[in-house]
Design an enzyme around this catalytic site. Structure first.
Site, PDB file in Angstrom:
ATOM      1  N   LYS A  53       0.830  -1.206   0.000  1.00 31.48           N
ATOM      2  CA  LYS A  53       0.000   0.000   0.000  1.00 31.48           C
ATOM      3  C   LYS A  53       0.868   1.262   0.000  1.00 31.48           C
ATOM      4  O   LYS A  53       0.633   2.198  -0.770  1.00 31.48           O
ATOM      5  CB  LYS A  53      -0.934   0.004   1.219  1.00 31.48           C
ATOM      6  CG  LYS A  53      -2.072  -1.006   1.084  1.00 31.48           C
ATOM      7  CD  LYS A  53      -2.939  -1.126   2.334  1.00 31.48           C
ATOM      8  CE  LYS A  53      -3.970  -2.221   2.122  1.00 31.48           C
ATOM      9  NZ  LYS A  53      -4.957  -2.349   3.194  1.00 31.48           N
ATOM     10  N   GLN A  97      -4.945  -1.185   9.365  1.00 30.28           N
ATOM     11  CA  GLN A  97      -4.881  -2.508   8.761  1.00 30.28           C
ATOM     12  C   GLN A  97      -5.538  -3.546   9.668  1.00 30.28           C
ATOM     13  O   GLN A  97      -5.287  -3.596  10.869  1.00 30.28           O
ATOM     14  CB  GLN A  97      -3.407  -2.877   8.491  1.00 30.28           C
ATOM     15  CG  GLN A  97      -3.198  -4.175   7.738  1.00 30.28           C
ATOM     16  CD  GLN A  97      -3.763  -4.146   6.316  1.00 30.28           C
ATOM     17  OE1 GLN A  97      -3.830  -3.080   5.687  1.00 30.28           O
ATOM     18  NE2 GLN A  97      -4.180  -5.295   5.806  1.00 30.28           N
ATOM     19  N   ASP A 120     -11.217   3.222   3.894  1.00 31.33           N
ATOM     20  CA  ASP A 120     -11.598   1.813   3.802  1.00 31.33           C
ATOM     21  C   ASP A 120     -13.116   1.661   3.655  1.00 31.33           C
ATOM     22  O   ASP A 120     -13.602   0.572   3.338  1.00 31.33           O
ATOM     23  CB  ASP A 120     -11.160   1.074   5.078  1.00 31.33           C
ATOM     24  CG  ASP A 120      -9.911   0.233   4.843  1.00 31.33           C
ATOM     25  OD1 ASP A 120      -9.740  -0.285   3.726  1.00 31.33           O
ATOM     26  OD2 ASP A 120      -9.117   0.085   5.796  1.00 31.33           O
TER      27      ASP A 120
HETATM   28  N1  LIG Z   1      -7.919  -2.093   6.603  1.00 31.70           N
HETATM   29  C1  LIG Z   1      -8.003  -3.144   5.779  1.00 31.70           C
HETATM   30  N2  LIG Z   1      -7.560  -4.336   6.179  1.00 31.70           N
HETATM   31  C2  LIG Z   1      -7.678  -5.395   5.331  1.00 31.70           C
HETATM   32  C3  LIG Z   1      -8.215  -5.233   4.030  1.00 31.70           C
HETATM   33  C4  LIG Z   1      -8.680  -3.960   3.654  1.00 31.70           C
HETATM   34  O1  LIG Z   1      -9.222  -3.743   2.530  1.00 31.70           O
HETATM   35  N3  LIG Z   1      -8.553  -2.934   4.551  1.00 31.70           N
HETATM   36  N4  LIG Z   1      -8.225  -6.297   3.132  1.00 31.70           N
HETATM   37  C5  LIG Z   1      -7.476  -7.495   3.434  1.00 31.70           C
HETATM   38  C6  LIG Z   1      -6.044  -7.517   3.032  1.00 31.70           C
HETATM   39  N5  LIG Z   1      -5.636  -6.673   1.909  1.00 31.70           N
HETATM   40  C7  LIG Z   1      -5.562  -5.349   2.109  1.00 31.70           C
HETATM   41  O2  LIG Z   1      -5.376  -4.857   3.173  1.00 31.70           O
HETATM   42  C8  LIG Z   1      -5.129  -7.230   0.697  1.00 31.70           C
HETATM   43  C9  LIG Z   1      -5.148  -8.588   0.464  1.00 31.70           C
HETATM   44  C10 LIG Z   1      -4.557  -9.123  -0.696  1.00 31.70           C
HETATM   45  C11 LIG Z   1      -3.955  -8.291  -1.612  1.00 31.70           C
HETATM   46  C12 LIG Z   1      -3.251  -8.817  -2.812  1.00 31.70           C
HETATM   47  O3  LIG Z   1      -2.803  -8.067  -3.654  1.00 31.70           O
HETATM   48  N6  LIG Z   1      -3.103 -10.129  -2.929  1.00 31.70           N
HETATM   49  C13 LIG Z   1      -2.319 -10.725  -3.988  1.00 31.70           C
HETATM   50  C14 LIG Z   1      -1.525 -11.870  -3.405  1.00 31.70           C
HETATM   51  C15 LIG Z   1      -0.548 -11.381  -2.373  1.00 31.70           C
HETATM   52  C16 LIG Z   1       0.135 -12.519  -1.624  1.00 31.70           C
HETATM   53  O4  LIG Z   1       1.014 -13.132  -2.188  1.00 31.70           O
HETATM   54  O5  LIG Z   1      -0.231 -12.740  -0.440  1.00 31.70           O
HETATM   55  C17 LIG Z   1      -3.251 -11.230  -5.084  1.00 31.70           C
HETATM   56  O6  LIG Z   1      -4.397 -11.611  -4.766  1.00 31.70           O
HETATM   57  O7  LIG Z   1      -2.814 -11.243  -6.224  1.00 31.70           O
HETATM   58  C18 LIG Z   1      -3.961  -6.943  -1.390  1.00 31.70           C
HETATM   59  C19 LIG Z   1      -4.534  -6.416  -0.252  1.00 31.70           C
HETATM   60  C20 LIG Z   1      -7.499  -7.776   4.932  1.00 31.70           C
HETATM   61  N7  LIG Z   1      -7.225  -6.607   5.709  1.00 31.70           N
END
Ligand SMILES: Nc1nc2c(c(=O)[nH]1)N[C@@H](CN(C=O)c1ccc(C(=O)N[C@@H](CCC(=O)O)C(=O)O)cc1)CN2
Length: 298
Positions: A53, A97, A120
């Site tokens: 991020k 987060q 968020d």
């Molecule tokens: N405050 C927040 N916390 C959390 C959120 C959120 O939107 N706001 N969402 C999730 C986690 N998350 C962002 O925070 C998030 C999860 C996954 C990815 C992502 O790009 N995943 C990749 C794989 C990454 C890996 O190897 O682990 C993909 O899917 O291609 C981005 C953001 C929970 N917490």
């Protein structure tokens, strides 16, 4: 039939380019969108997401203010930090987060965020505005899912949509967005009867249950748009760690019309939408003087 892959990485990159272009325009008006990022504890996945991020925020020209706190941080200390960030003019968005460590009252911390800085979209004010069809900050993951669906079709009116999962941060806002787009929406959950049959009715199927490969291939209506929100870490046959979604992707390929992969589908959109929400919060903070918000339709 082999499904078309919906490339979340490519769509997210294009959205980040739009965010960067709008950020450059704002800079000409003396406004640099600022994102405060609060990470509590050492959860490895959260560290990766927060790292992405802040890196992507900086690449798009946003400022970021990082607050990394020990797992022992208490609810009142976190609320005090949020209140301080609420008062800062250079912070347009506040991201706490999740998940927060056990023992922290997450609901109280999220409720302390100024709704105008709630990038968020988790605050009750934003959830309520979304439900009422009013201008709202929409949670990043469902917003990203909607953008991906619209990559496949803009003709959503009347479509049968099933959202599997009823969380406040994905399932419920996803259903609201689909409803706003004139879909006929059903939210399914762990107590839903005959989930396979319900899924088979879906022209748009959004899976957000957090259980690896829970949606079997033959649950998918031929030609359906399948959006897989699940990010489940499993161990592959080779003993290596592997990410899989909530949908049995290989089996789904021969049923779906279009499908998001995991990784590379919804995940990258979550972060791109966070940047978009932050820039939009900066635009809204100057009440109509900075031109239009970044929208989902361009
Ligand atoms: N405050 C927040 N916390 C959390 C959120 C959120 O939107 N706001 N969402 C999730 C986690 N998350 C962002 O925070 C998030 C999860 C996954 C990815 C992502 O790009 N995943 C990749 C794989 C990454 C890996 O190897 O682990 C993909 O899917 O291609 C981005 C953001 C929970 N917490």
């Amino acid at each position: 039939m082999t499904a078309t892959l919906i490339d979340g990485r490519a769509v997210a990159e294009r959205l980040r380019e739009r965010v960067a272009a709008r950020t450059a325009e704002l800079a000409r008006h003396g406004v640099i969108p600022g994102l405060a990022v609060v990470l509590v504890g050492e959860d490895p996945a959260s560290q990766v997401y927060v790292g992405s991020k802040t890196k992507q925020a900086a690449a798009a020209g946003l400022k970021h203010f990082d607050h990394r706190l020990p797992a022992s941080t208490g609810t009142s200390e976190l609320i005090a930090l949020v209140e301080q960030l609420n008062g800062r003019a250079d912070v347009h968005g506040i991201l706490v987060q999740l998940p927060l460590p056990a023992g922290v009252d997450s609901a109280a911390v999220l409720a302390a965020i100024d709704p105008a800085k709630d990038v968020d979209g988790f605050h009750a004010v934003n959830a309520g505005r979304l439900a009422l069809g009013q201008d709202a900050t929409v949670p990043c993951t469902p917003l990203g899912c909607l953008i991906l669906i619209r990559e496949v079709t803009r003709d959503l009116a009347g479509k049968r949509a099933v959202v599997v999962g009823r969380s406040n941060i994905v399932g419920k806002p996803m259903a609201q967005l689909l409803l706003q787009n004139d879909c006929t929406v059903t939210i399914a959950h762990s107590r839903t009867r005959d989930l396979p049959q319900l899924c088979r009715e879906a022209e748009i199927l959004v899976a957000a249950i957090g259980r690896p490969k829970a949606i079997a291939g033959d649950w998918i209506r031929p030609g359906a748009i399948v959006i897989d929100v699940g990010i489940n870490r499993t161990v592959g046959a080779d003993g290596k760690s592997k990410l899989v979604g909530d949908v049995d992707f290989d089996a789904a390929l021969s049923h779906a019309g279009a499908i998001t992969p995991v990784p590379g589908g919804v995940g990258p959109m979550t972060i791109a939408c966070l940047l978009m929400n932050t820039v939009n919060a900066a635009i809204r903070s100057r009440a109509g003087t900075l031109g239009p918000l970044i929208g989902v339709s361009q």
